[in-house]
Motif scaffolding. Sequence first.
Motif, PDB file in Angstrom:
ATOM      1  N   GLY A  13       0.093  -2.591   3.301  1.00 54.61           N
ATOM      2  CA  GLY A  13       0.372  -3.404   4.477  1.00 54.61           C
ATOM      3  C   GLY A  13      -0.725  -4.416   4.724  1.00 54.61           C
ATOM      4  N   ALA A  14      -1.974  -3.977   4.550  1.00 57.70           N
ATOM      5  CA  ALA A  14      -3.108  -4.882   4.754  1.00 57.70           C
ATOM      6  C   ALA A  14      -3.112  -5.979   3.707  1.00 57.70           C
ATOM      7  CB  ALA A  14      -4.411  -4.089   4.684  1.00 57.70           C
ATOM      8  N   ALA A  15      -2.812  -5.607   2.447  1.00 54.98           N
ATOM      9  CA  ALA A  15      -2.764  -6.594   1.371  1.00 54.98           C
ATOM     10  C   ALA A  15      -1.649  -7.600   1.607  1.00 54.98           C
ATOM     11  CB  ALA A  15      -2.564  -5.904   0.025  1.00 54.98           C
ATOM     12  N   GLY A  16      -0.512  -7.107   2.066  1.00 57.50           N
ATOM     13  CA  GLY A  16       0.609  -7.994   2.361  1.00 57.50           C
ATOM     14  C   GLY A  16       0.283  -8.952   3.486  1.00 57.50           C
ATOM     15  N   GLY A  17      -0.452  -8.452   4.492  1.00 55.72           N
ATOM     16  CA  GLY A  17      -0.847  -9.296   5.614  1.00 55.72           C
ATOM     17  C   GLY A  17      -1.787 -10.404   5.180  1.00 55.72           C
ATOM     18  N   LYS A  18      -2.733 -10.051   4.301  1.00 57.06           N
ATOM     19  CA  LYS A  18      -3.681 -11.061   3.794  1.00 57.06           C
ATOM     20  C   LYS A  18      -2.951 -12.121   2.975  1.00 57.06           C
ATOM     21  CE  LYS A  18      -7.764  -8.067   3.616  1.00 57.06           C
ATOM     22  NZ  LYS A  18      -8.747  -7.393   2.737  1.00 57.06           N
TER      23      LYS A  18
ATOM     24  N   ASN B 169      -2.501   6.350   3.505  1.00 52.72           N
ATOM     25  CA  ASN B 169      -3.570   5.392   3.203  1.00 52.72           C
ATOM     26  C   ASN B 169      -3.079   4.306   2.244  1.00 52.72           C
ATOM     27  OD1 ASN B 169      -5.398   6.729   4.831  1.00 52.72           O
ATOM     28  ND2 ASN B 169      -6.255   7.954   3.157  1.00 52.72           N
ATOM     29  N   ARG B 170      -2.250   4.723   1.273  1.00 51.72           N
ATOM     30  CA  ARG B 170      -1.726   3.750   0.302  1.00 51.72           C
ATOM     31  C   ARG B 170      -0.799   2.756   1.000  1.00 51.72           C
ATOM     32  NH1 ARG B 170       0.794   6.292  -4.995  1.00 51.72           N
ATOM     33  NH2 ARG B 170      -1.369   7.030  -5.083  1.00 51.72           N
ATOM     34  N   ALA B 171       0.050   3.286   1.907  1.00 50.72           N
ATOM     35  CA  ALA B 171       0.959   2.408   2.648  1.00 50.72           C
ATOM     36  C   ALA B 171       0.174   1.449   3.540  1.00 50.72           C
ATOM     37  CB  ALA B 171       1.919   3.252   3.491  1.00 50.72           C
ATOM     38  N   LYS B 172      -0.903   1.955   4.141  1.00 52.34           N
ATOM     39  CA  LYS B 172      -1.740   1.111   4.996  1.00 52.34           C
ATOM     40  C   LYS B 172      -2.415   0.022   4.172  1.00 52.34           C
ATOM     41  CE  LYS B 172      -3.999   3.282   8.162  1.00 52.34           C
ATOM     42  NZ  LYS B 172      -5.032   4.117   8.837  1.00 52.34           N
ATOM     43  N   ALA B 173      -2.882   0.395   2.975  1.00 57.69           N
ATOM     44  CA  ALA B 173      -3.543  -0.577   2.101  1.00 57.69           C
ATOM     45  C   ALA B 173      -2.556  -1.666   1.661  1.00 57.69           C
ATOM     46  CB  ALA B 173      -4.123   0.128   0.883  1.00 57.69           C
TER      47      ALA B 173
ATOM     48  N   LYS C  70       0.076  13.776   1.903  1.00 53.86           N
ATOM     49  CA  LYS C  70       0.560  12.979   3.029  1.00 53.86           C
ATOM     50  C   LYS C  70      -0.461  11.930   3.446  1.00 53.86           C
ATOM     51  CE  LYS C  70       1.884  13.401   7.884  1.00 53.86           C
ATOM     52  NZ  LYS C  70       1.970  14.333   9.056  1.00 53.86           N
ATOM     53  N   ARG C  71      -1.722  12.333   3.501  1.00 58.99           N
ATOM     54  CA  ARG C  71      -2.785  11.399   3.893  1.00 58.99           C
ATOM     55  C   ARG C  71      -2.960  10.303   2.845  1.00 58.99           C
ATOM     56  NH1 ARG C  71      -8.324  13.634   6.286  1.00 58.99           N
ATOM     57  NH2 ARG C  71      -6.844  13.991   7.976  1.00 58.99           N
ATOM     58  N   LYS C  72      -2.890  10.681   1.554  1.00 59.61           N
ATOM     59  CA  LYS C  72      -3.022   9.701   0.491  1.00 59.61           C
ATOM     60  C   LYS C  72      -1.900   8.659   0.564  1.00 59.61           C
ATOM     61  CE  LYS C  72      -6.599  10.645  -2.145  1.00 59.61           C
ATOM     62  NZ  LYS C  72      -7.637   9.633  -2.435  1.00 59.61           N
TER      63      LYS C  72
END
Length: 208
Positions: free
Chosen positions: A190-195, A184-188, A179-181
């Motif tokens: 999202g961050a990449a998409g934002g950049k 973290n992957r979804a957050k990463a 679940k944590r992995k």
Amino acid sequence: MDSIAEFLKQFGALGLFVHSMIDAIFFPIPAFFTQVSLSMIDPQAALQLATVGFIGCLLGTPVGYGIGRLSGKVLLHKFLKKKWVDSATAMFGKNGEAAVMIGAFTPIPFKVFTILSGGLNFPLWKLMVYAAIGRAAKFYIVGSLFYMYGRAAEGMVKQVSMYVFLIAVPVLLIGLFVKRKLANRAKAKGAAGGKATVAAQASHSEEA
């Protein structure tokens, strides 16, 4: 404390309810012993006793949490064994959710985890959810064994609880890890998409 536990047994299901509640707040003797004693007397009522104990524990959990918010570790070190407090603190340091789940099965008194949750500002809703899952398993495993096998279940209870601990805890830990992995992957992503969006907007501005 033994005298209090013996006194509570005299009141049957009501005594188990009170014992389960204070077990999550301050009482050092686990409600497990009262549940087993009462289930030995009337195995057919074992599942009802499990329900009573489970409800009592859930009602006591937020009280223990509130005590933790007010007094933190001071109260724990004053009334409980240092090794219990240190072990539970180490578990919370690695993963709070796993600590509560494991705490529902270990010999460490459950109030250590309810009070620590408050002292460490662990979210109350998470404590309630994971406590409900872990404590339900513990109460209903014992209740089901006595309901199915009668007084003969007395010798099975500890062994089965140990096997459930050895099987359930690793599965839960793996589930929390996955679940944590995924989070973290979804957050990463999202961050990449934002950049990428910011870069595209900057490029568009330069062209304009």
